[in-house]
Scaffold this motif. Structure first.
Motif, PDB file in Angstrom:
ATOM      1  N   TRP A 178      27.411  43.701  43.398  1.00  0.00           N
ATOM      2  CA  TRP A 178      28.602  43.034  42.881  1.00  0.00           C
ATOM      3  C   TRP A 178      29.802  43.171  43.810  1.00  0.00           C
ATOM      4  O   TRP A 178      30.536  42.210  44.059  1.00  0.00           O
ATOM      5  CB  TRP A 178      28.919  43.625  41.517  1.00  0.00           C
ATOM      6  CG  TRP A 178      29.917  42.873  40.718  1.00  0.00           C
ATOM      7  CD1 TRP A 178      31.242  43.132  40.565  1.00  0.00           C
ATOM      8  CD2 TRP A 178      29.643  41.709  39.937  1.00  0.00           C
ATOM      9  NE1 TRP A 178      31.830  42.214  39.740  1.00  0.00           N
ATOM     10  CE2 TRP A 178      30.869  41.323  39.338  1.00  0.00           C
ATOM     11  CE3 TRP A 178      28.503  40.946  39.690  1.00  0.00           C
ATOM     12  CZ2 TRP A 178      30.979  40.217  38.497  1.00  0.00           C
ATOM     13  CZ3 TRP A 178      28.608  39.853  38.852  1.00  0.00           C
ATOM     14  CH2 TRP A 178      29.824  39.490  38.272  1.00  0.00           C
ATOM     15  N   GLN A 179      30.002  44.345  44.320  1.00  0.00           N
ATOM     16  CA  GLN A 179      31.198  44.614  45.132  1.00  0.00           C
ATOM     17  C   GLN A 179      31.268  43.725  46.367  1.00  0.00           C
ATOM     18  O   GLN A 179      32.349  43.432  46.868  1.00  0.00           O
ATOM     19  CB  GLN A 179      31.181  46.088  45.542  1.00  0.00           C
ATOM     20  CG  GLN A 179      32.373  46.517  46.383  1.00  0.00           C
ATOM     21  CD  GLN A 179      32.321  48.003  46.695  1.00  0.00           C
ATOM     22  OE1 GLN A 179      31.778  48.799  45.938  1.00  0.00           O
ATOM     23  NE2 GLN A 179      32.877  48.387  47.837  1.00  0.00           N
ATOM     24  N   THR A 182      30.876  37.207  46.618  1.00  0.00           N
ATOM     25  CA  THR A 182      32.105  36.423  46.591  1.00  0.00           C
ATOM     26  C   THR A 182      32.519  36.159  45.146  1.00  0.00           C
ATOM     27  O   THR A 182      31.691  36.248  44.221  1.00  0.00           O
ATOM     28  CB  THR A 182      31.896  35.080  47.305  1.00  0.00           C
ATOM     29  OG1 THR A 182      30.968  34.293  46.535  1.00  0.00           O
ATOM     30  CG2 THR A 182      31.347  35.278  48.715  1.00  0.00           C
ATOM     31  N   PRO A 183      33.782  35.815  44.915  1.00  0.00           N
ATOM     32  CA  PRO A 183      34.206  35.488  43.542  1.00  0.00           C
ATOM     33  C   PRO A 183      33.366  34.376  42.926  1.00  0.00           C
ATOM     34  O   PRO A 183      33.037  34.439  41.730  1.00  0.00           O
ATOM     35  CB  PRO A 183      35.671  35.070  43.722  1.00  0.00           C
ATOM     36  CG  PRO A 183      36.124  35.830  44.942  1.00  0.00           C
ATOM     37  CD  PRO A 183      34.926  35.861  45.842  1.00  0.00           C
ATOM     38  N   ARG A 186      30.017  35.804  41.863  1.00  0.00           N
ATOM     39  CA  ARG A 186      30.166  36.621  40.658  1.00  0.00           C
ATOM     40  C   ARG A 186      30.278  35.735  39.414  1.00  0.00           C
ATOM     41  O   ARG A 186      29.662  36.011  38.374  1.00  0.00           O
ATOM     42  CB  ARG A 186      31.408  37.511  40.774  1.00  0.00           C
ATOM     43  CG  ARG A 186      31.320  38.588  41.832  1.00  0.00           C
ATOM     44  CD  ARG A 186      32.593  39.422  41.800  1.00  0.00           C
ATOM     45  NE  ARG A 186      32.592  40.468  42.810  1.00  0.00           N
ATOM     46  CZ  ARG A 186      33.517  41.415  42.901  1.00  0.00           C
ATOM     47  NH1 ARG A 186      34.528  41.433  42.036  1.00  0.00           N
ATOM     48  NH2 ARG A 186      33.459  42.330  43.842  1.00  0.00           N
ATOM     49  N   GLU A 187      31.083  34.697  39.519  1.00  0.00           N
ATOM     50  CA  GLU A 187      31.266  33.816  38.377  1.00  0.00           C
ATOM     51  C   GLU A 187      29.953  33.144  37.994  1.00  0.00           C
ATOM     52  O   GLU A 187      29.640  32.982  36.795  1.00  0.00           O
ATOM     53  CB  GLU A 187      32.328  32.764  38.692  1.00  0.00           C
ATOM     54  CG  GLU A 187      32.766  31.925  37.494  1.00  0.00           C
ATOM     55  CD  GLU A 187      33.261  32.791  36.341  1.00  0.00           C
ATOM     56  OE1 GLU A 187      32.925  32.479  35.188  1.00  0.00           O
ATOM     57  OE2 GLU A 187      33.984  33.780  36.590  1.00  0.00           O
ATOM     58  N   ARG A 190      27.958  35.669  36.049  1.00  0.00           N
ATOM     59  CA  ARG A 190      28.531  35.901  34.717  1.00  0.00           C
ATOM     60  C   ARG A 190      28.073  34.822  33.727  1.00  0.00           C
ATOM     61  O   ARG A 190      27.885  35.093  32.539  1.00  0.00           O
ATOM     62  CB  ARG A 190      30.060  35.874  34.784  1.00  0.00           C
ATOM     63  CG  ARG A 190      30.714  37.103  35.364  1.00  0.00           C
ATOM     64  CD  ARG A 190      32.211  37.066  35.064  1.00  0.00           C
ATOM     65  NE  ARG A 190      32.948  38.083  35.796  1.00  0.00           N
ATOM     66  CZ  ARG A 190      33.619  37.877  36.919  1.00  0.00           C
ATOM     67  NH1 ARG A 190      33.650  36.658  37.451  1.00  0.00           N
ATOM     68  NH2 ARG A 190      34.255  38.860  37.523  1.00  0.00           N
ATOM     69  N   GLU A 208      34.100  48.272  37.029  1.00  0.00           N
ATOM     70  CA  GLU A 208      35.495  48.067  37.374  1.00  0.00           C
ATOM     71  C   GLU A 208      36.426  48.249  36.168  1.00  0.00           C
ATOM     72  O   GLU A 208      37.609  47.945  36.249  1.00  0.00           O
ATOM     73  CB  GLU A 208      35.671  46.675  37.985  1.00  0.00           C
ATOM     74  CG  GLU A 208      34.865  46.500  39.267  1.00  0.00           C
ATOM     75  CD  GLU A 208      34.958  45.102  39.840  1.00  0.00           C
ATOM     76  OE1 GLU A 208      35.452  44.202  39.139  1.00  0.00           O
ATOM     77  OE2 GLU A 208      34.542  44.914  40.997  1.00  0.00           O
TER      78      GLU A 208
END
Length: 514
Positions: A178-179, A182-183, A186-187, A190, A208
């Motif tokens: 996850w770290q 990229t955003p 991640r989206e 999710r 987080e």
């Protein structure tokens, strides 16, 4: 597959103590042709199987025979061959024997941090495997995945490619990184249609969340506690409790999520190790960094002064790998997740600070012009790190590093650019490993006859394998149990002579390779 010829062995087997030595030596003989190698592979005498398959530079016909061999000993040895193309090794990812798959997952030998990744299809096979009813209960699919995770064979780009894979377990695997995603990636995870993937993403989002971490934090000292405090979000209450109890302070000093008030107090802690970790952080203000740059401890001052602001956490991690340590300790470094921008490495290569140049020298993708400058750097650790890590390091630098870094010789010997000729000046070196390298030089004007009686066995073996030895001497060495194995590895032996030795050893029929 090669066909058997009408020529058969001179005997059905040999009880001579020399037979095994010959077979092991022939297995690593660099001049052995595929016919010789196939004959070794198909012999019932197993002495040569592992040296041939684990260390040999095998042609395609032999590779195919190895991969189809009925013995897991053969396939498992090839799974660890550092000379083999990873695409060939990767074909063992679905081998029926769990130990073969475990050896593949564990990576090549000798073990090195500089490992060529396995192909994606092999990685996906190993990561999604499940235990079957006939599998070895002592080597489970989960254990194989753990071996793979620490082998260096998964490239940092792999999790990014898996975020959109059609198999949900691979998308869930990607969420574990996850770290570094990229955003957008991640989206995507999710909102994944599979609940198991969404749950994997939720668990990493929880990393987080300071209050979630607080709820999960064990009170007793253990690996899960250290892991959470090292890398997950830290609440003010958890940080205060650690500071009050004086526990887990190095983890807090390293953790990028540690609250600012705790960082301020850790910067004044009496333990210089804690202060040095604070001095490396990417979230320091100029005032605190300036104070740490005047710290009474040299390690703290070094860490504060080396890396100017602004900094990134990726840069901090890259410097952590080299700062305050010599090339002999560091050696070859694996590519890591979240590497700094290439431009930062280029800037480090031009820096006046040798610690920053060491970081640049450890990056294998450094541009050729920068690598050429570092090859002549006045700091020996810079030069030697370049030798261990950069594919364009000049041969003379690799030899310099070999002489200077005994702990890195196993890795340096695997590099084709390490000089194997022009080594006459090293025949009398005080270090036996260096004499052994020189003893194998095929261009020596004077034969290394005195080294056949060297007090070190490795030197004697290298001298016995020197291809410039006269034929009559080589014949005598072949008949001496103390030197037979290394004489059989001598590249001066023709295929005809190798086949004759195999006949005497009872290695079975010859094979044509046409």
């Amino acid at each position: 597959m090669p066909a058997a010829s009408s020529a058969s062995s001179a005997s059905s087997g040999s009880s001579s103590p020399l037979a095994g030595a010959w077979l092991r030596g022939i297995a690593v003989n660099p001049s052995a042709g595929p016919g010789v190698q196939l004959r070794l592979l198909r012999s019932a005498v197993r002495a040569a199987w592992e040296p041939l398959c684990e260390h040999g530079d095998l042609p395609q016909a032999v590779v195919e025979a190895v991969l189809a061999h009925p013995s897991p000993q053969v396939r498992g040895a090839f799974a660890r061959n550092h000379r083999a193309d990873p695409a060939h090794r990767g074909r063992l990812a679905d081998d029926p024997d769990a130990l073969v798959r475990a050896r593949l997952a564990g990576g090549p030998r000798p073990r090195s941090d500089r490992v060529v990744p396995l192909p994606d299809d092999a990685l996906m096979t190993l990561l999604t495997a499940e235990d079957g009813p006939g599998d070895d209960p002592l080597v489970t699919a989960d254990e194989i995945r753990q071996e793979l995770a620490f082998s260096g064979q998964i490239p940092p780009s792999f999790p990014h490619r898996m975020t959109g894979h059609h198999r949900s377990e691979l998308r869930a695997y990607a969420a574990g990184y996850w770290q570094w995603l990229t955003p957008a990636e991640r989206e995507t995870l999710r909102a994944d249609p599979d609940p198991a993937v969404r749950e994997a993403a939720r668990r990493r989002i929880r990393d987080e969340d300071p209050e979630a971490m607080r709820a999960d934090l064990p009170d007793q000292d253990c690996l899960p506690r250290r892991t959470l405090l090292y890398s997950c979000a830290v609440s003010a209450a958890v940080a205060e409790a650690c500071l009050t109890a004086g526990r887990d302070l190095t983890a807090l000093a390293h953790n990028r999520y540690t609250p600012a008030f705790a960082v301020q107090r850790l910067a004044r802690h009496p333990d210089p190790e804690v202060r040095a970790l604070v001095a490396a952080r990417a979230d320091l203000g100029p005032g605190l960094l300036a104070a740490l740059a005047e710290d009474p401890d040299e390690r703290v001052r070094l860490r504060a002064r080396t890396h100017p602001l602004p900094r990134t956490w990726a840069q901090r991690d890259a410097l952590d790998r080299v700062i305050g340590r010599g090339a002999g300790q560091i050696g070859a470094l694996a590519r890591s997740f979240g590497e700094p921008d290439p431009g930062w490495y280029a800037d480090c290569a031009a820096s006046g600070d040798p610690q920053l140049r060491r970081a640049a020298a450890s990056w294998p993708d450094l541009p050729a012009d920068a690598a050429a400058r570092l090859a002549a750097d006045p700091d020996p650790d810079v030069r030697h790190l370049l030798a261990c890590n950069h594919p364009a390091a000049p041969p003379e630098l690799l030899l310099e590093a070999f002489l200077a870094l005994p702990r890195q010789r196993a890795h340096l010997r695997t590099l084709p650019r390490l000089p194997r000729t022009g080594l006459r000046h090293l025949l009398g070196h005080a270090d036996a490993e260096v004499r052994a390298l020189a003893a194998g030089d095929p261009t020596l004007e004077e034969l290394p006859l005195t080294l056949l009686d060297d007090p070190d066995a490795a030197v004697r073996r290298a001298a016995a394998a020197n291809p410039r030895l006269p034929g009559d001497l080589l014949a005598r060495l072949l008949e001496d149990p103390a030197t037979a194995e290394d004489a059989a590895a001598n590249a001066a032996l023709t295929d005809a002579r190798l086949h004759a030795l195999l006949d005497r050893a009872g290695a079975g029929v010859r094979f044509r390779t046409a």
